[in-house]
Design an enzyme around this catalytic site. Structure first.
Site, PDB file in Angstrom:
ATOM      1  N   PRO A  88      -6.141  -8.523   0.539  1.00 19.11           N
ATOM      2  CA  PRO A  88      -6.871  -7.452  -0.154  1.00 19.11           C
ATOM      3  C   PRO A  88      -7.780  -8.001  -1.257  1.00 19.11           C
ATOM      4  O   PRO A  88      -8.626  -7.290  -1.783  1.00 19.11           O
ATOM      5  CB  PRO A  88      -5.754  -6.573  -0.737  1.00 19.11           C
ATOM      6  CG  PRO A  88      -4.536  -7.420  -0.761  1.00 19.11           C
ATOM      7  CD  PRO A  88      -4.693  -8.442   0.330  1.00 19.11           C
ATOM      8  N   GLU A 115       4.656 -10.463  -0.357  1.00 20.87           N
ATOM      9  CA  GLU A 115       3.734 -10.482  -1.498  1.00 20.87           C
ATOM     10  C   GLU A 115       2.488 -11.318  -1.213  1.00 20.87           C
ATOM     11  O   GLU A 115       1.576 -11.411  -2.040  1.00 20.87           O
ATOM     12  CB  GLU A 115       4.434 -11.042  -2.745  1.00 20.87           C
ATOM     13  CG  GLU A 115       5.463 -10.107  -3.348  1.00 20.87           C
ATOM     14  CD  GLU A 115       4.898  -8.722  -3.625  1.00 20.87           C
ATOM     15  OE1 GLU A 115       3.801  -8.619  -4.192  1.00 20.87           O
ATOM     16  OE2 GLU A 115       5.565  -7.733  -3.262  1.00 20.87           O
ATOM     17  N   ARG A 152     -17.241  -7.100  20.017  1.00 14.02           N
ATOM     18  CA  ARG A 152     -18.251  -6.216  20.616  1.00 14.02           C
ATOM     19  C   ARG A 152     -19.688  -6.685  20.339  1.00 14.02           C
ATOM     20  O   ARG A 152     -20.625  -6.184  20.940  1.00 14.02           O
ATOM     21  CB  ARG A 152     -18.014  -4.753  20.235  1.00 14.02           C
ATOM     22  CG  ARG A 152     -18.183  -4.428  18.774  1.00 14.02           C
ATOM     23  CD  ARG A 152     -17.575  -3.074  18.460  1.00 14.02           C
ATOM     24  NE  ARG A 152     -18.117  -2.004  19.297  1.00 14.02           N
ATOM     25  CZ  ARG A 152     -19.323  -1.502  19.170  1.00 14.02           C
ATOM     26  NH1 ARG A 152     -20.138  -1.990  18.243  1.00 14.02           N
ATOM     27  NH2 ARG A 152     -19.744  -0.535  19.952  1.00 14.02           N
ATOM     28  N   ASP A 167     -25.961   0.546  16.897  1.00 14.77           N
ATOM     29  CA  ASP A 167     -24.782   1.066  16.199  1.00 14.77           C
ATOM     30  C   ASP A 167     -25.065   1.292  14.723  1.00 14.77           C
ATOM     31  O   ASP A 167     -25.983   0.708  14.144  1.00 14.77           O
ATOM     32  CB  ASP A 167     -23.638   0.043  16.290  1.00 14.77           C
ATOM     33  CG  ASP A 167     -22.850   0.203  17.570  1.00 14.77           C
ATOM     34  OD1 ASP A 167     -22.995   1.250  18.219  1.00 14.77           O
ATOM     35  OD2 ASP A 167     -22.090  -0.715  17.905  1.00 14.77           O
TER      36      ASP A 167
HETATM   37  N1  SAM Z   1       0.683  -8.768  -3.212  1.00 16.58           N
HETATM   38  C1  SAM Z   1      -0.601  -8.778  -2.585  1.00 16.58           C
HETATM   39  C2  SAM Z   1      -1.648  -8.293  -3.569  1.00 16.58           C
HETATM   40  O1  SAM Z   1      -1.368  -7.376  -4.324  1.00 16.58           O
HETATM   41  O2  SAM Z   1      -2.792  -8.821  -3.541  1.00 16.58           O
HETATM   42  C3  SAM Z   1      -0.602  -7.880  -1.372  1.00 16.58           C
HETATM   43  C4  SAM Z   1       0.209  -8.408  -0.243  1.00 16.58           C
HETATM   44  S1  SAM Z   1       0.214  -7.343   1.160  1.00 16.58           S
HETATM   45  C5  SAM Z   1       1.604  -6.330   0.830  1.00 16.58           C
HETATM   46  C6  SAM Z   1       0.740  -8.352   2.483  1.00 16.58           C
HETATM   47  C7  SAM Z   1      -0.345  -8.941   3.334  1.00 16.58           C
HETATM   48  O3  SAM Z   1      -1.062  -7.904   3.973  1.00 16.58           O
HETATM   49  C8  SAM Z   1      -1.389  -9.771   2.632  1.00 16.58           C
HETATM   50  O4  SAM Z   1      -0.951 -11.085   2.411  1.00 16.58           O
HETATM   51  C9  SAM Z   1      -2.554  -9.715   3.605  1.00 16.58           C
HETATM   52  O5  SAM Z   1      -2.453 -10.684   4.615  1.00 16.58           O
HETATM   53  C10 SAM Z   1      -2.401  -8.332   4.221  1.00 16.58           C
HETATM   54  N2  SAM Z   1      -3.311  -7.339   3.629  1.00 16.58           N
HETATM   55  C11 SAM Z   1      -2.947  -6.315   2.812  1.00 16.58           C
HETATM   56  N3  SAM Z   1      -4.002  -5.574   2.478  1.00 16.58           N
HETATM   57  C12 SAM Z   1      -5.086  -6.127   3.086  1.00 16.58           C
HETATM   58  C13 SAM Z   1      -6.454  -5.815   3.110  1.00 16.58           C
HETATM   59  N4  SAM Z   1      -6.953  -4.799   2.441  1.00 16.58           N
HETATM   60  N5  SAM Z   1      -7.276  -6.591   3.866  1.00 16.58           N
HETATM   61  C14 SAM Z   1      -6.793  -7.650   4.547  1.00 16.58           C
HETATM   62  N6  SAM Z   1      -5.482  -7.994   4.559  1.00 16.58           N
HETATM   63  C15 SAM Z   1      -4.636  -7.255   3.837  1.00 16.58           C
END
Ligand code: SAM
Length: 248
Positions: A88, A115, A152, A167
């Site tokens: 994220p 996490e 795609r 698109d």
């Molecule tokens: N503790 C992290 C933080 O607050 O930045 C979030 C960890 S999340 C619960 C677990 C995993 O989900 C991340 O390591 C990532 O690989 C994936 N993930 C969660 N949200 C994402 C997003 N918006 N885009 C891409 N991957 C995401």
């Protein structure tokens, strides 16, 4: 294009990879997909891939050693692959990023869980990508979204149609409205022009539909669009129309 997906839940991808355009792209050799279970790179009887965070606190952290080994293995397939950590905290994923990635030979996706990953893995990745400002439980849905959007765009993936070119988000516009049979549905008719067979008039109607939808739904996109005189004329007419409604 070669996709490697590093995950502790490889089965999640089974259905995704066996339907529609993605399945056809795999069958026709446009893409190859290699799902890799990170547990296979973990040591010990229990093949543990996560551990408690140093410093205390809630949650678990993905250990660096299995990830580093899995990345090294994935890189053997296509040495120049770009290694992407789904996160994220990463670069926001957009159509322009999908276009950029579609030009590469290989992509390696690391799906985090818990996490997230041990900080020391960052030196082995090329970039972090986020699919939006929200937090998922794992990177798997994010990997699917990116694989879908990139596939795609690959030549031949849409079965010879040119629909990806028109698109939404191509040239900073949303796509025009679509209609199919029946010609009248619940009293509402298909616009006459689409039944006229006049290709020039249909192209004009679609451009106008595209511009208006963008103006109404995503005006921010127009900030980056270079408007030609025809675009400006259409938008001016609609702005005047909206102004009339407001001041009535
Ligand atoms: N503790 C992290 C933080 O607050 O930045 C979030 C960890 S999340 C619960 C677990 C995993 O989900 C991340 O390591 C990532 O690989 C994936 N993930 C969660 N949200 C994402 C997003 N918006 N885009 C891409 N991957 C995401």
């Amino acid at each position: 294009m070669d996709f490697s997906i590093l995950t502790i839940f490889p089965d999640i991808f089974d259905s995704f990879l066996s339907h529609g355009i993605i399945r056809r792209a795999i069958e026709s050799g446009i893409v190859s997909v290699n799902t890799m279970d990170i547990r296979n790179f973990a040591e010990g009887k229990h093949r543990i891939t996560d551990d408690r965070p140093y410093g205390g606190g809630a949650g678990m952290v993905m250990k660096p050693e299995p990830l580093a080994k899995a990345i090294a293995e994935a890189k053997k397939r296509i040495p120049g692959s770009r290694t992407i950590l789904l996160s994220p905290q990463g670069r926001p994923f957009k159509q322009s990023v999908a276009s950029e990635l579609s030009l590469l030979e290989g992509l390696i996706f690391i799906c985090g869980r818990y996490e997230g990953v041990d900080e020391r893995i960052y030196k082995t990745i090329d970039e972090e990508i986020s699919i939006g400002d929200y937090v998922l439980t794992g990177g798997e849905p994010a990997a699917m979204i990116i694989i879908d959007a990139v596939t795609r765009l690959l030549p031949g993936a849409l079965g010879g149609e040119d629909s990806a070119e028109k698109d939404s988000f191509t040239d900073h516009l949303l796509e025009h409205a679509h209609y199919t049979r029946p010609p009248v549905f619940e009293g509402e008719s298909v616009p006459d022009i689409l039944l006229s067979g006049n290709h020039g008039a249909i192209a004009d109607w679609r451009l106008e539909s595209s511009l208006i939808r963008t103006l109404l739904k995503r005006p921010d996109l127009l900030d980056s669009k270079i408007l030609d005189s025809r675009d400006k004329k259409v938008l001016k007419r609609w702005c005047e129309y909206i102004e009339q409604i407001i001041s009535a």
